[in-house]
Design a protein around this motif. Structure first.
Motif, PDB file in Angstrom:
ATOM      1  N   THR A  58       0.834  -1.192   0.000  1.00  0.00           N
ATOM      2  CA  THR A  58       0.000   0.000   0.000  1.00  0.00           C
ATOM      3  C   THR A  58       0.868   1.241   0.000  1.00  0.00           C
ATOM      4  O   THR A  58       1.936   1.269   0.616  1.00  0.00           O
ATOM      5  CB  THR A  58      -0.974   0.011   1.200  1.00  0.00           C
ATOM      6  N   THR A  59       0.433   2.216  -0.754  1.00  0.00           N
ATOM      7  CA  THR A  59       1.079   3.524  -0.757  1.00  0.00           C
ATOM      8  C   THR A  59       0.011   4.561  -1.032  1.00  0.00           C
ATOM      9  O   THR A  59      -0.907   4.324  -1.810  1.00  0.00           O
ATOM     10  CB  THR A  59       2.230   3.611  -1.782  1.00  0.00           C
ATOM     11  N   LEU A  60       0.111   5.674  -0.359  1.00  0.00           N
ATOM     12  CA  LEU A  60      -0.898   6.717  -0.502  1.00  0.00           C
ATOM     13  C   LEU A  60      -0.302   7.998  -1.070  1.00  0.00           C
ATOM     14  O   LEU A  60      -0.900   9.049  -0.983  1.00  0.00           O
ATOM     15  CB  LEU A  60      -1.568   6.990   0.852  1.00  0.00           C
ATOM     16  N   VAL A  73      -3.040  -1.985  -2.665  1.00  0.00           N
ATOM     17  CA  VAL A  73      -4.156  -1.194  -2.155  1.00  0.00           C
ATOM     18  C   VAL A  73      -3.668   0.244  -2.194  1.00  0.00           C
ATOM     19  O   VAL A  73      -2.744   0.622  -1.459  1.00  0.00           O
ATOM     20  CB  VAL A  73      -4.547  -1.592  -0.717  1.00  0.00           C
ATOM     21  N   THR A  74      -4.251   1.025  -3.095  1.00  0.00           N
ATOM     22  CA  THR A  74      -3.807   2.406  -3.272  1.00  0.00           C
ATOM     23  C   THR A  74      -4.894   3.204  -3.960  1.00  0.00           C
ATOM     24  O   THR A  74      -6.021   2.730  -4.127  1.00  0.00           O
ATOM     25  CB  THR A  74      -2.465   2.451  -4.043  1.00  0.00           C
ATOM     26  N   HIS A  75      -4.556   4.406  -4.403  1.00  0.00           N
ATOM     27  CA  HIS A  75      -5.519   5.300  -5.039  1.00  0.00           C
ATOM     28  C   HIS A  75      -6.071   4.694  -6.330  1.00  0.00           C
ATOM     29  O   HIS A  75      -5.340   4.066  -7.092  1.00  0.00           O
ATOM     30  CB  HIS A  75      -4.869   6.641  -5.374  1.00  0.00           C
ATOM     31  N   GLN A  76      -7.347   4.940  -6.584  1.00  0.00           N
ATOM     32  CA  GLN A  76      -8.029   4.440  -7.778  1.00  0.00           C
ATOM     33  C   GLN A  76      -7.321   4.888  -9.061  1.00  0.00           C
ATOM     34  O   GLN A  76      -7.295   4.146 -10.037  1.00  0.00           O
ATOM     35  CB  GLN A  76      -9.478   4.953  -7.779  1.00  0.00           C
ATOM     36  N   GLN A 109      -5.026   2.363 -10.793  1.00  0.00           N
ATOM     37  CA  GLN A 109      -5.532   1.023 -11.127  1.00  0.00           C
ATOM     38  C   GLN A 109      -5.056   0.534 -12.489  1.00  0.00           C
ATOM     39  O   GLN A 109      -4.577  -0.587 -12.621  1.00  0.00           O
ATOM     40  CB  GLN A 109      -7.054   0.986 -11.064  1.00  0.00           C
ATOM     41  N   HIS A 156      -6.863  -3.166  -5.368  1.00  0.00           N
ATOM     42  CA  HIS A 156      -8.021  -2.815  -4.550  1.00  0.00           C
ATOM     43  C   HIS A 156      -7.886  -1.339  -4.196  1.00  0.00           C
ATOM     44  O   HIS A 156      -6.825  -0.914  -3.718  1.00  0.00           O
ATOM     45  CB  HIS A 156      -8.088  -3.662  -3.275  1.00  0.00           C
ATOM     46  N   PRO A 157      -8.932  -0.548  -4.418  1.00  0.00           N
ATOM     47  CA  PRO A 157      -8.836   0.872  -4.090  1.00  0.00           C
ATOM     48  C   PRO A 157      -8.881   1.118  -2.591  1.00  0.00           C
ATOM     49  O   PRO A 157      -9.569   0.396  -1.859  1.00  0.00           O
ATOM     50  CB  PRO A 157     -10.078   1.482  -4.772  1.00  0.00           C
ATOM     51  N   CYS A 158      -8.146   2.115  -2.164  1.00  0.00           N
ATOM     52  CA  CYS A 158      -8.223   2.496  -0.761  1.00  0.00           C
ATOM     53  C   CYS A 158      -9.381   3.469  -0.601  1.00  0.00           C
ATOM     54  O   CYS A 158      -9.796   4.130  -1.553  1.00  0.00           O
ATOM     55  CB  CYS A 158      -6.918   3.123  -0.274  1.00  0.00           C
ATOM     56  N   ALA A 159      -9.909   3.538   0.581  1.00  0.00           N
ATOM     57  CA  ALA A 159     -11.008   4.458   0.853  1.00  0.00           C
ATOM     58  C   ALA A 159     -10.472   5.878   0.870  1.00  0.00           C
ATOM     59  O   ALA A 159      -9.352   6.124   1.318  1.00  0.00           O
ATOM     60  CB  ALA A 159     -11.645   4.124   2.198  1.00  0.00           C
TER      61      ALA A 159
END
Length: 60
Positions: free
Chosen positions: A7-9, A35-38, A41, A52-55
């Motif tokens: 994951t990275t944001l 799991v990261t920003h849409q 993708q 998988h997108p993060c909220a």
């Protein structure tokens, strides 16, 4: 082998090093998903990573 979640944001400057690590992990037989920003993708699915997108972060 292992199933690893990455994951990275941050920006692409944060994502690209994680992609390099994930590619090496996959080459060594691990399953890697992101799991990261849409917005990232298409880049990740083009590399055949599970995505998988993060909220979104809600701020008060």
């Amino acid at each position: 082998m292992s199933r690893i979640v990455v994951t990275t944001l941050g920006t692409l400057g944060d994502l690209h090093p994680m992609i390099a690590i994930a590619l090496e992990l996959r080459q060594r037989g691990h399953e890697v998903m992101f799991v990261t920003h849409q917005v990232y993708q298409s880049k990740l699915t083009a590399l055949n990573f599970e995505f998988h997108p993060c909220a979104p972060i809600s701020r008060p």
